[in-house]
Enzyme design. Sequence first.
Site, short mmCIF file in Angstrom:
data_model
loop_
_atom_site.label_atom_id
_atom_site.label_comp_id
_atom_site.label_asym_id
_atom_site.label_seq_id
_atom_site.Cartn_x
_atom_site.Cartn_y
_atom_site.Cartn_z
N ASP A 269 66.72 27.38 40.23
CA ASP A 269 66.09 28.69 40.41
C ASP A 269 64.73 28.61 39.70
O ASP A 269 64.42 27.65 38.97
CB ASP A 269 66.97 29.82 39.87
CG ASP A 269 66.58 31.14 40.54
OD1 ASP A 269 65.49 31.23 41.12
OD2 ASP A 269 67.37 32.12 40.46
C1 BGC Z 1 65.37 34.32 42.21
C2 BGC Z 1 65.92 33.54 43.37
C3 BGC Z 1 64.85 33.25 44.38
C4 BGC Z 1 63.71 32.53 43.69
C5 BGC Z 1 62.57 32.15 44.63
C6 BGC Z 1 64.10 33.73 41.65
O1 BGC Z 1 63.49 34.58 40.76
O2 BGC Z 1 66.36 34.41 41.20
O3 BGC Z 1 66.98 34.25 43.97
O4 BGC Z 1 65.38 32.50 45.44
O5 BGC Z 1 63.18 33.37 42.68
O6 BGC Z 1 61.90 33.23 45.12
#
Ligand code: BGC
Length: 746
Positions: A269
């Site tokens: 993440d």
């Molecule tokens: C979120 C994810 C997301 C990623 C990319 C993160 O802050 O937790 O769910 O896929 O950002 O946008």
Amino acid sequence: MTEKELRRLVKDMSRKEKIGQLLQLPGALLSGGEEVATGPLAELGLSEEDVYLAGSVLGVWSPGEIRRLQQSYVKRHPHHIPLLFMLDVINGCDTIYPIPLGLGATFDPALVKKLSKMSARETALNGIHVTFSPMVDTVRDARWGRCMESTGEDPYLNRVMARAMVRGYQGREYERTGTFEDSRVAACVKHFAAYGAPTAGRDYNNVELSERTLREDYLPAYQAAVDAGVSMVMTSFNTLNRVPSTGNRWLMHDVLRREWGFEGVVITDYAAVAEMLAHGIAEDAREAARLAMAADVDIEMCTSCYPRELPGLLEDRTVSEKQLDAAVMRVLSLKNALGLFENPYRDLDEERVEQECLSDENRRKARRGAEESFVLLKNDGILPLAPETKTALIGPYIDSREMYGAWSFIDSESVVSIREAAEKKKNKSVPFTFAKGCEILDRGTKLIGFTDVYENTATEEEEERMLEEAVAAAKEADTAVLCLGEHRAQSGEAASRAEITLPECQLRLLRAVAAVNPNTAVVLFNGRPLDLREVSELAKAILVVWFPGTEGGSAIVNTLLGRNNPSGKLPISFPYCVGQVPVHYAQLITGRPLAGSDPNNRFLSRYTDIPNEPLYPFGFGLSYTTFEISPVRLDTAEISRNKKAENRSLTATVTVTNTGDRAGCEVVQLYLRDYAGSVARPIRELRGFERVTLGAGESAEVSFTVTEKMLRFWTIDGAYASEPGRFALYIGSSSGTENGADFTLC
Ligand code: BGC
């Protein structure tokens, strides 16, 4: 390319190039080129070369920009390896359908698959290759803002929906041949693992779960996505039993890769490798990179521990070249499966975006999705609106086009508002009037969104005037329909709430309207369960519409007018109040259960001030018609674990009758209970459901097959197995049903 050719390519790549494939950067950084070299680039400690060798890009949603970036990148890359473009497309790309929690409420995996396929087509035309969806985290705490991104509290429902989404995005061809057909995108299941159980519902907080609870309630949905052939897995932000997922070798290597056989790409993440420093598990970036590599994590999202530290780690052999090559090979294999080596633009087609995205056909599908997601929680006979009912549509949502959840990258002009939809139907049958009544947020509340800041800027006088107009409209009307709810930025990432009520200004409006018009209905926008005690007391009807998307206005008006009969069921319990959370229906019973005991006994497992039961349980939802479900009939009351026995399964049947005066759909649900096991067993668990559509007065038989496999759980011996004994099965219209029969497993 063949696998052999891919391997040859890896062999031919420099170490720097290989490490580049393991780096994902935000689109803005790539677009900005040299201008940003003193800004974020400097902070990341990356050279311009590192940036131009990055293997994938996050968050570009302009087809023109994607074309431009891909063109210049492929040209410049020493081996002309194309970029992967990734984005969070969680409920449609241009045509937005309900938030995933709303999709859970449909209990209709076929519909969810269709919508995911539509989303894949729009996403692919826009030039994106990977969607960061499905999010299958089990959610049981309404304080957590990301409830909206999940399909709910139940592992079985989440499993079914995970499968439907993966198949809808990726298509069967990929599952069969490992190659994507046109108009499909790769799916990335997230957030592995157990991100939905943060302590006290606070986002990014730690998660403490026993291995048993993890395996029983949290892991199955991710595994269902893996079994359906999902291409990617995203690590979660949280620590799980004190180890951050991104550095958790047991989770990523032992469980995901070894036990489940996942061969695809693991991505972190956002910034999760570097966050291991903040977690206090790595002293420096080098250690963080080492931990992530040891956990078989392939792509680092938006931090730079890999490009900065892997050269040194490889040099002193802490990380082997073999490990690096394996990770690179996984990334290149995905690019290859998408056909990017042959055509780096794949489905990208600006003209088709204009023609097809937001087409009437796609809008129709999104509207159907929205209609099926609505849950009627209460109805004292005032819905649907009878012809000629003078109706006042009141509330901050009647004109708001922002009825879509987080991760919707759209121009809100494409959204049909409630007023717009109602005005189209106005002269036909029901006369509508309109009044805003109040803002969505209370004065003094400041919400910081992803890019915008939301505030109520009305003066006190303006607020009083809005309220007066609303009360006057309500007085004039036969029925008042209040369109209320959370602000879209109140749920989603980093939107945990300690209070889960409607904003006070909206409650004030509800009180004032209900005081002058007893026929008050509430249409509720929400990304999480809310405390609805007061709403339930004051409103004669409550229709939960979540965040319904592009066609929200039309779907709501159709439903108010009875052109759509609600059939949604709650995919998550609505607690009595916040003091009850986390709450879910499949609880363990305790040694001192309240149910069935003398209520005057003090020493029971209960609250002294509120009920144990949620206000509206999982699986609950009404219709404009009524259904009767007959007692359960079993073809046999005994099934055998013996592989050679004939009675390896049983069939449970009910007759469902539409006892009302209009057609409707009932979601018939099967729950199982194991009376005693080697570990304590939940009071009941969903194990099947079926949507049954019946005309007025019609009946149908619904049967479920119960097999030994459905009775397995994580036993005291640490294996999924069934144990002989007595079981109950229930078939009904919600998790609260008592319509059951017992059987034995021998
Ligand atoms: C979120 C994810 C997301 C990623 C990319 C993160 O802050 O937790 O769910 O896929 O950002 O946008």
